[in-house]
Design an enzyme around this catalytic site. Structure first.
Site, PDB file in Angstrom:
ATOM      1  N   GLY A  21      10.392   3.393 -11.542  1.00 16.62           N
ATOM      2  CA  GLY A  21       8.947   3.319 -11.628  1.00 16.62           C
ATOM      3  C   GLY A  21       8.404   4.594 -12.218  1.00 16.62           C
ATOM      4  O   GLY A  21       9.116   5.586 -12.364  1.00 16.62           O
ATOM      5  N   ASP A 150      -1.264  14.152  -1.544  1.00 15.06           N
ATOM      6  CA  ASP A 150      -1.312  12.903  -2.320  1.00 15.06           C
ATOM      7  C   ASP A 150      -0.857  11.729  -1.444  1.00 15.06           C
ATOM      8  O   ASP A 150      -0.032  10.918  -1.863  1.00 15.06           O
ATOM      9  CB  ASP A 150      -0.437  13.048  -3.569  1.00 15.06           C
ATOM     10  CG  ASP A 150      -0.785  11.990  -4.627  1.00 15.06           C
ATOM     11  OD1 ASP A 150      -1.878  11.391  -4.529  1.00 15.06           O
ATOM     12  OD2 ASP A 150       0.029  11.759  -5.532  1.00 15.06           O
TER      13      ASP A 150
END
Ligand SMILES: Nc1ncnc2c1ncn2[C@@H]1O[C@H](COP(=O)(O)OP(=O)(O)OP(=O)(O)O)[C@@H](O)[C@H]1O
Length: 509
Positions: A21, A150
């Site tokens: 990914g 994050d």
């Protein structure tokens, strides 16, 4: 077009096989570690180059990679980073992680696959990973808290572990900060708009409460399928305004996937407070609510949001681990146990030691035990047996023996020598004698923050009377002989009675 990195070998070792990914911060590959017979690993190539960069950026990258490696060792809920390096040709930094074959939390949310128990379990596990990072890692004798920066569903992977069931793991610790430190980046902001705290959008110095805000956004999304704050325009300015001034959506208008307990709604909304001071002050507060809600409902009274306060003893004096329940009798033993923390002054190792825990103002004698998770799992349904051996001279000493027996897994012996010249130890045996029970708190080495389970062990009344007599005897004793000799005499006696105890246990299964 075929990815030019495929089949490339990094550091003479990691052969990139397949793209797993890509995100804003880099690309993740499945790779084979050729040095270790081709075992699968995950390699993240960051979207920066540190060729011709100041030494500071390189040092920073090394520091962040080491930080991730240490964090992965500390918590089973943080992905393990095993290696790092820089691609020679283009100066791209990369790091190597354990390969996690599982699902991304964002896919699970998209597929509406969460139930309340699954939500609570995943939420608690993510919080445990975050708590561990916020508690910090030691560098040059100082402890530095690590802020993730994050937190979002795509940075949580869910895998199936043979013995632990579904495990949640946090990815990408510190990477946002690392990329931000790269002075060639035109963006001064790194993070993901929808999950960023107001202070993060301002570029301020961040504290643990910025992660708590992002966690709040993610928890809301897990419960409803939607994020609580939506910008009018998908731009930095639009999200800046939204996080600063837009009140979060209410649960009532967000079509939750299942009825949400009020304390959970309150918790998530408090995480989403605009001012950091209005949010939970640390992740432990969030874990407490998850733990309370996870306890079986039929055995507990209705839940309140009053705080429970587990305290971790930090000094060598070993004060009792205190759990103040909101109302007497409200917490089940299971919840009490899972809110009990491994003392910071004890090593993460297979050890046994006694230390009272305080439950609703009452001291409860307990034996604290750390084992591997597999061993803990084997000891959940066991036949238990206890025995105490006492010697007055050369020095008053007691051997406390607990046997946990399972027909298939055999017997786990837990032993502890109590020096009865010590008044705390004398009080302990008196307390066991009077109460007629003690608890065994089992901690798993792999997830050491909180107890995994708790056993209640009854003491026969005849033994209880003996313990009280030994208390009196050792209190009045003024013999101060060789402690080691007392121990070895008790050990000899223990070896003699062990086969008898085993026979009894086997006969009773
Ligand atoms: N250790 C790993 N094992 C297996 N898959 C992984 C691992 N680390 C990341 N992935 C997968 O690789 C993909 C890309 O991850 P990455 O962290 O780069 O993207 P992201 O989180 O979507 O974006 P961003 O870079 O903005 O954080 C994700 O689907 C993720 O699940």
């Amino acid at each position: 077009m075929r990815d030019p990195n495929l089949n490339r070998i990094l550091a003479n070792r990691y052969q990139l096989q397949q793209v797993l990914g890509a995100g804003a911060m880099g690309q993740v590959y499945l790779a084979h570690d050729k040095l270790l017979g081709g075992v699968p690993v995950a390699v993240k190539l960051l979207s920066i180059s540190i060729h011709n960069k100041k030494l500071r950026v390189q040092e920073r990258f090394e520091q962040e990679a080491k930080t991730c490696a240490i964090l992965g060792q500390k918590s089973i809920h943080i992905v393990r980073v095993m290696d790092y390096g820089v691609v020679e040709e283009n100066g791209t930094p990369f790091y190597v992680m354990e390969y996690l074959k599982g699902k991304n939390l964002s896919d699970v949310i998209r597929n509406y696959a969460l139930s309340l128990p699954r939500f609570l379990s995943i939420g608690r596990q993510i919080s445990l990973g975050l708590e561990c990072a916020h508690q910090g890692i030691p560098v040059d004798g100082k402890t530095y808290p690590i802020i993730h920066r994050d937190i979002k569903p795509s940075n949580v992977l869910l895998i199936q572990d043979n013995s632990l069931g579904e495990l949640a793991k946090l990815l990408d610790f510190g990477i946002a900060k690392l990329l931000q430190a790269d002075s060639s980046q035109t963006r001064y902001y790194m993070g993901t708009f929808a999950y960023s705290s107001p202070e993060q959008m301002e570029g301020s110095e961040l504290t643990n409460r910025s992660d708590i805000y992002s966690l709040g956004v993610m928890l809301f999304e897990m419960l409803t399928g939607n994020i609580p704050i939506q910008a009018n325009t998908d731009s930095f300015g639009g999200w800046f305004k939204a996080h600063h001034y837009q009140p979060p959506r209410s649960f009532e208008t967000s079509e939750p996937k299942f009825p949400i307990p009020p304390q959970l709604k309150d918790l998530v909304m408090s995480c989403l407070a605009k001012a950091p001071s209005d949010r939970p002050q640390n992740v432990s507060e969030i874990i407490k609510v998850f733990t309370l809600l996870e306890q079986p409902r039929d055995r507990s009274l209705p839940l309140t949001t009053q705080p429970i306060t587990p305290q971790t003893p930090s000094s060598g004096n070993e004060p009792a681990n205190t759990i103040v329940a909101p109302q007497k009798g409200q917490l089940t033993t299971d919840a009490i146990c899972r809110l009990t923390r491994w003392p910071q002054n004890k090593p993460i190792a297979d050890i046994v030691f006694p230390q009272s825990i305080q439950i609703n103002d009452e001291e409860s004698p307990a034996l604290w035990v750390m084992l591997s998770q597999i061993e803990v799992n084997k000891r959940l349904v066991n036949r238990t047996y206890n025995h105490f051996l006492f010697i007055t001279s050369p020095s008053p000493m007691m051997l406390w023996i607990t046997a946990l027996h399972h027909r298939a897994y055999g017997t786990k012996w837990l032993t502890y020598y109590l020096d009865l010249k010590n008044s705390q130890n004398r009080d302990l045996i008196q307390s066991i004698g009077i109460k007629g029970y003690y608890r065994v708190l089992l901690f798993a080495r792999e997830t050491p923050q909180y107890a995994s389970s708790c056993l209640l062990i009854h003491v026969a009344s005849s033994q209880g009377i003996l313990l009280q007599q030994w208390y009196l005897l050792s209190q009045s004793s003024n013999i101060h002989g060789d402690v080691q000799l007392s121990k070895s005499l008790l050990k000899q006696e223990y070896e003699k009675i062990k086969p008898q105890i085993l026979m009894k246990l086997e006969a009773s299964v």
